[in-house]
Scaffold this active site. Structure first.
Site: not given
Length: 470
Positions: A283, A323
């Site tokens: 930490s 497409r």
């Protein structure tokens, strides 16, 4: 120049090994490999000058291309194949102008990019499955080593029944092995349809040849190690969504393990611990912290994967025309991120499982918090018939009365009330004590574990580092 993305905010997949298989350079390499393989196919079919395949292969060295430049120029045509092709053709012409006809002839951008992404996926999944099989081997070892290690099974966050840590490990194994087997069984197909999906250009190209467009497609698949496809699949995206689902399911199985470990490694639970490593779990403010960082990273992947798989399905469902206008493009980052998350989290979960610290004493301590109450289901089944037609209600009243007491007193009170409720001539002290033994109420835990491992022999391995007992 575009700044490189090193995964600063994606630590679960921030790894040179992951980047090498899924990063921009890997995409460029896969596209170039498709083009090079196609040149070989055309040469073998006698459709381009001899030697063209070798020339294109030489020109298709991925390290020779400016990835950032290709990415920037891709905006002009909407995909990276178009600018990369321009660079490739220029290199081929500089080596042998006659070989230029072998570059991209009869292909379209979608053929190349879809095939390249399948190739990228194939390479990534191969490494991914190697990682997974190391993890499942370690889980199989844990399941065997802790087949008789008692712990408490929890349901809706509460103590439920006696359990074994071996069965928990076997269930982790089952989730991962089943998902990996499904992913391993997927076919990743070649894409070959031409400009509109009719193979018109390839038909014209092969008109005077003994080969058909379908022969060329099959040869390309063989060159690349991909599956053949009976027809173009440019608008049917099952190949993509199936791959995404397979990756997401595997990451789900990682997430299950991480979720369990995040709870079981809490100090007040203390049944498991992540492997220790210098500098890990620290930490920035609290020196005493030992954060379960591997589990946190794996869980972060599990929280992201479903949305990415959903994006692939959203694209597939809106693939309009021959497409689409954006749906195809939205697949690329989602699929690549899924591959990166799967590979990145697989490495973390392997390290986590191989070095897992197991604390049987803490498991027993937590089991004894509920004590004999954990056996109440079994007690009802064994004792209720001895008490007549109201036996179940009588025993439920015993439980209800017990639960009024403080948790620390419940074990003693439950045993005392049972002894007062059931006559000794119907249930001796020894029989009552046997009913209170959690090891006597494990059902088929050992057989379930055995059957799980037997169902996936390819994932059990032959050896593993196993767990370190605390």
């Amino acid at each position: 120049m575009i700044d490189g993305d090193f995964g600063l905010l994606s630590p679960v997949s921030a790894s040179p090994a992951v980047a090498a298989l899924t990063g921009d350079r890997a995409v460029i390499a896969a596209i170039l490999d498709v083009e090079a393989a196609w040149a070989v196919v055309l040469e073998e079919a006698g459709l381009v000058p001899a030697g063209s395949g070798a020339v294109v292969a030489e020109a298709a060295e991925a390290g020779s291309y400016d990835v950032a430049s290709v990415a920037e120029r891709a905006q002009g045509g909407g995909n990276p194949v178009i600018p990369l092709l321009g660079d490739l053709r220029a290199r081929v012409k500089s080596l042998d102008p006659g070989a230029a006809s072998a570059v991209h002839t009869s292909l379209t951008s979608q053929d190349v990019l879809d095939s390249a992404l399948m190739l990228l996926a194939s390479r990534t999944v191969s490494v991914l499955l190697t990682e997974v099989k190391r993890t499942t081997t370690a889980l199989a070892t844990l399941a065997g080593a802790h087949a008789e290690t008692l712990c408490v099974g929890r349901s809706l966050t509460q103590h439920a029944l006696p359990y074994t840590f071996g069965l928990k490990a076997a269930q982790w194994f089952q989730g991962m092995a089943a998902a990996a087997a499904r992913l391993e069984g997927l076919e990743l197909p070649i894409q070959f349809g031409g400009a509109g999906g009719t193979l018109a250009s390839a038909t014209k190209l092969t008109a005077s040849s003994q080969s058909t467009p379908f022969d060329l497609a099959d040869s390309l698949a063989s060159q690349l190690g991909l599956a053949t496809a009976p027809a173009p699949w440019h608008t049917n995206r099952l190949a993509v969504t199936s791959l995404g689902d397979g990756l997401a399911a595997l990451i789900d199985s990682f997430g299950k393990i991480a979720a369990d470990l995040l709870f079981l490694s809490r100090p007040e639970v203390g049944e498991l611990g992540e492997p220790l490593a210098a500098g890990r779990g620290v930490s920035s403010a609290m020196p005493q912290k030992q954060n379960p960082v591997l589990s946190v990273l794996v869980r972060s992947a599990a929280l992201q994967a479903p949305g990415l798989a959903s994006q692939l399905h959203l694209a597939a469902a809106t693939f309009n025309d021959e497409r689409p206008d954006g749906a195809w493009h939205s697949e690329w980052p989602a699929l690549r991120q899924l591959l990166a998350l799967a590979l990145g989290s697989a490495g973390h979960v392997r390290e986590l499982v191989e070095g897992l610290r197991v604390f049987p004493e803490a498991m027993r301590r937590n089991l004894e918090i509920s004590g004999p109450l954990l056996l109440s289901e079994g007690v009802v089944a064994a004792v209720a018939p001895l008490l007549g037609t109201d036996g179940k209600q009588t025993l439920q009243a015993v439980v209800d009365e017990t639960l009024k007491a403080p948790a620390a007193e419940q074990s003693r009170i439950y045993t005392k009330l049972l002894r007062e409720t059931v006559p000794a001539d119907k249930l001796s002290d020894a029989e009552l004590e046997a009913l209170m033994d959690p090891a006597s109420y494990l059902g088929e835990a050992a057989e379930i574990s055995r059957r799980i491992l037997a169902a996936y022999p390819d994932f059990t391995g032959s050896s593993s580092k196993g767990a370190t007992r605390g």
